[in-house]
Each structure stands twice: as C-alpha cells, then as structure tokens.
Motif scaffolding. Structure first.
Motif, mmCIF file in Angstrom:
data_model
loop_
_atom_site.group_PDB
_atom_site.id
_atom_site.type_symbol
_atom_site.label_atom_id
_atom_site.label_comp_id
_atom_site.label_asym_id
_atom_site.label_seq_id
_atom_site.Cartn_x
_atom_site.Cartn_y
_atom_site.Cartn_z
ATOM 1 N N GLU A 1 -9.208 -17.100 -29.696
ATOM 2 C CA GLU A 1 -10.314 -17.884 -30.673
ATOM 3 C C GLU A 1 -9.880 -17.935 -31.941
ATOM 4 N N SER B 1 -11.148 -17.217 -34.456
ATOM 5 C CA SER B 1 -11.634 -15.829 -35.328
ATOM 6 C C SER B 1 -10.500 -14.706 -35.016
ATOM 7 N N LYS C 1 -10.051 -13.261 -32.132
ATOM 8 C CA LYS C 1 -10.662 -12.706 -31.123
ATOM 9 C C LYS C 1 -9.631 -12.827 -29.559
ATOM 10 N N LYS D 1 -11.301 -7.362 -30.200
ATOM 11 C CA LYS D 1 -11.344 -7.600 -31.602
ATOM 12 C C LYS D 1 -9.574 -7.507 -32.163
ATOM 13 N N SER E 1 -9.459 -13.022 -38.817
ATOM 14 C CA SER E 1 -11.062 -13.599 -38.928
ATOM 15 C C SER E 1 -10.742 -14.911 -39.092
ATOM 16 N N GLY E 2 -11.899 -15.702 -39.407
ATOM 17 C CA GLY E 2 -11.869 -17.054 -39.559
ATOM 18 C C GLY E 2 -11.075 -17.468 -40.733
ATOM 19 N N ASN F 1 -7.843 -18.183 -39.534
ATOM 20 C CA ASN F 1 -7.475 -19.390 -38.625
ATOM 21 C C ASN F 1 -6.573 -19.062 -37.515
#
Length: 291
Positions: free
Chosen positions: A111, A113, A115, A133, A137-138, A141
């Motif tokens: 993903e 994010s 993940k 996890k 993070s976003g 990207n």
C-alpha cells in the motif's frame, strides 16, 4: 444477408486500418521517432476496465500476471494468452495499493502508506491475509515492491520523500524471516548522479531535478535492478551492487503513466500503464544494447 455482409466488410476494414496505423506507429522503419528510442515495443495488451488503474504487475507462471490497482483490495490474475482476467482474489479493504510480488505460493501487496499485506496460498479459496506495518507513511509514498528471493527479502523503493535523506531515494529491505524493514537502505539512488543529466541546464532542470520510483524489478538473467519512474517516464538500470549504469527515456505517447513492471523467467520485460486519458496497457519491451 447483403446488409450483414456490408457491415462485416466495414468492421473488417476499420480493424485493418487500426492495425496498419498501429504497425506504422510502432515500426522503427516507418516511424523516425522510434529510431531515436533505446527500446522496442514487441507486443501490447489493452486491459479491461477493472484494471484501468493498474498500479502493479508480477509475472508468475504460464503467461499469467498478478495485478493490483490502486483502489480495490483485489489481486487480479490476468492471462496474457487469452487477454482476460482468470481470477480475482479479494484480500483486503479498498485502499491505495501500488505494488505486488510473489514468493512461492504467497503474494505480497504494498500500500502507498508502506503497509505490506501477506496473502498466503493466494490462489487457494482458503488464502489468508496478514498485514505488516513498516516505518514508512503516506509522506514517503511507497509504490515499488519486488521479491529478492536470493536474499530472502522484499525490496521497496521510496517514491517521494526518503525518511533518511533528501539527497537520495532509498531502496529498503523487508526481511521475510523477521517481517521487518531494515532501518537503513540497502541501495541508494543519488539524485545528483550524472546519469540524470546536467541539473544546471535550464532545458533539463524541470525534468531532472527529481526521480520518483513507481516500480522496481530484478532481471532474472543478470541480477540487475530496474527502477521505473512514472512521473517523468524513465527506466533506470542498476547493477546487483547498486551502481547506476543506464537511464532509458520512455516516450509519453507509449508510456503515459508507467506504474508496473515485471520480468518473465526468461528475462522478457513487461511494463504496465494506467489508463491515463485512454486504456490501461501492458507492453512487452526489448531494450536496445548500447553501441
């Protein structure tokens, strides 16, 4: 009967014209543009509407591709021989899914994010999904994912902001034994490397001031690492130890938004494009050797 015959002839004529135009457009002997390009498009597949937002592909067996798109938690099994989707695996909730890779009977989906979703026995009705996890993070990207089976790990490339430096884009390792990402990158793509061109040039400044990895793949023949960029369509080639050796510019007409990339076991290279102002595609590519 006569009307049916006329209709059939019209349809045949249109298809023949489309085929002729495509041949002329992609034939180096007829299109001067192609003589300047460092690759040849061997074959093209137009994907169904369900894969209009295709964001990651992975060749895994018998001319089959595992594909993800950036809206639904589904792995699509696309058949290159029949030009159709054979199977759908609903592994998760809707999200921004960007990469997919396969290790034996397990699929891994990335993903944006950061993940990672592990889908064990992904072709079986009894598949199971586990979510991991990562430190990303976003803001980072994350769009690139590939299995590095020799080292029992997955490789992930940062697209936007690297968590450790603004001077490079890192390629990080997700250890398949510990299920954790190593803190430091295993490879770095220095943004000031001469391979990206002269940043002082006004002509090149806008294009070459950044590099935004959208996919990563490993050539099974020589172990070289391929990094694709979708924002400014380019293909970077690195040696197995991370040295930057060649940069291919990709024409935006053929590569409007290249987001996915994979190799077949024989070294055949495939790149997919999202359906930006058109139909999503998978292209079989042959890179020209340097003279």
């Amino acid at each position: 009967m006569r009307e049916n015959t006329i209709s059939a002839l019209i349809i045949f004529g249109v298809l023949a014209l489309v085929g002729t135009l495509w041949f002329a457009y992609e034939n180096p002997a007829l299109n001067p543009r192609l003589k300047q390009e460092s690759y040849t498009i061997i074959r093209k597949w137009e994907l169904p509407v369900a894969l209009e937002e295709v964001s990651g592909i992975r060749y895994f067996s018998d001319d089959k591709m595992a594909c993800v798109q950036d809206e639904e938690g589904i792995i699509f099994i696309y058949n290159l021989d029949t030009d159709s989707v054979d199977k759908k695996i609903n592994f998760g909730k809707p999200g921004d899914y960007e990469g997919v890779t396969i290790v034996d009977s397990t699929a891994y989906v990335l993903e944006s994010s950061g993940k990672i979703f592990e889908v064990s026995n992904f072709l079986s009705p009894e598949f199971q999904t586990v979510e991991y996890k990562t430190p990303f993070s976003g803001r980072n990207n994350m769009e690139s994912l590939v299995a590095d089976s020799i080292n029992n790990r997955l490789l992930l490339a940062v697209k936007d902001t690297d968590p450790n430096s603004k001077d490079y884009k890192g390629i990080y390792a997700f250890d398949l034994e510990t299920k954790k990402v190593l803190t430091n990158p295993v490879f770095k793509i220095p943004l000031n490397d001469p391979i990206f061109g002269d940043k002082k040039s006004k002509k090149n400044k806008k294009k070459f001031d950044k590099f935004y990895p959208s996919e990563i793949a490993i050539n099974p023949i020589d172990g070289n690492i391929y990094v694709l960029e979708g924002k400014n369509p380019r293909l970077l080639i690195m040696t197995p130890d991370g040295k930057l050796v060649r940069l291919h510019d990709l024409n935006k007409k053929s590569f409007p938004q290249p987001e996915g990339m994979t190799f077949a076991p024989d070294g055949t290279l495939y790149i997919s494009n999202e359906g930006k102002k058109g139909t999503a595609t998978i292209l079989e590519i042959e890179l020209k050797k340097e003279k």
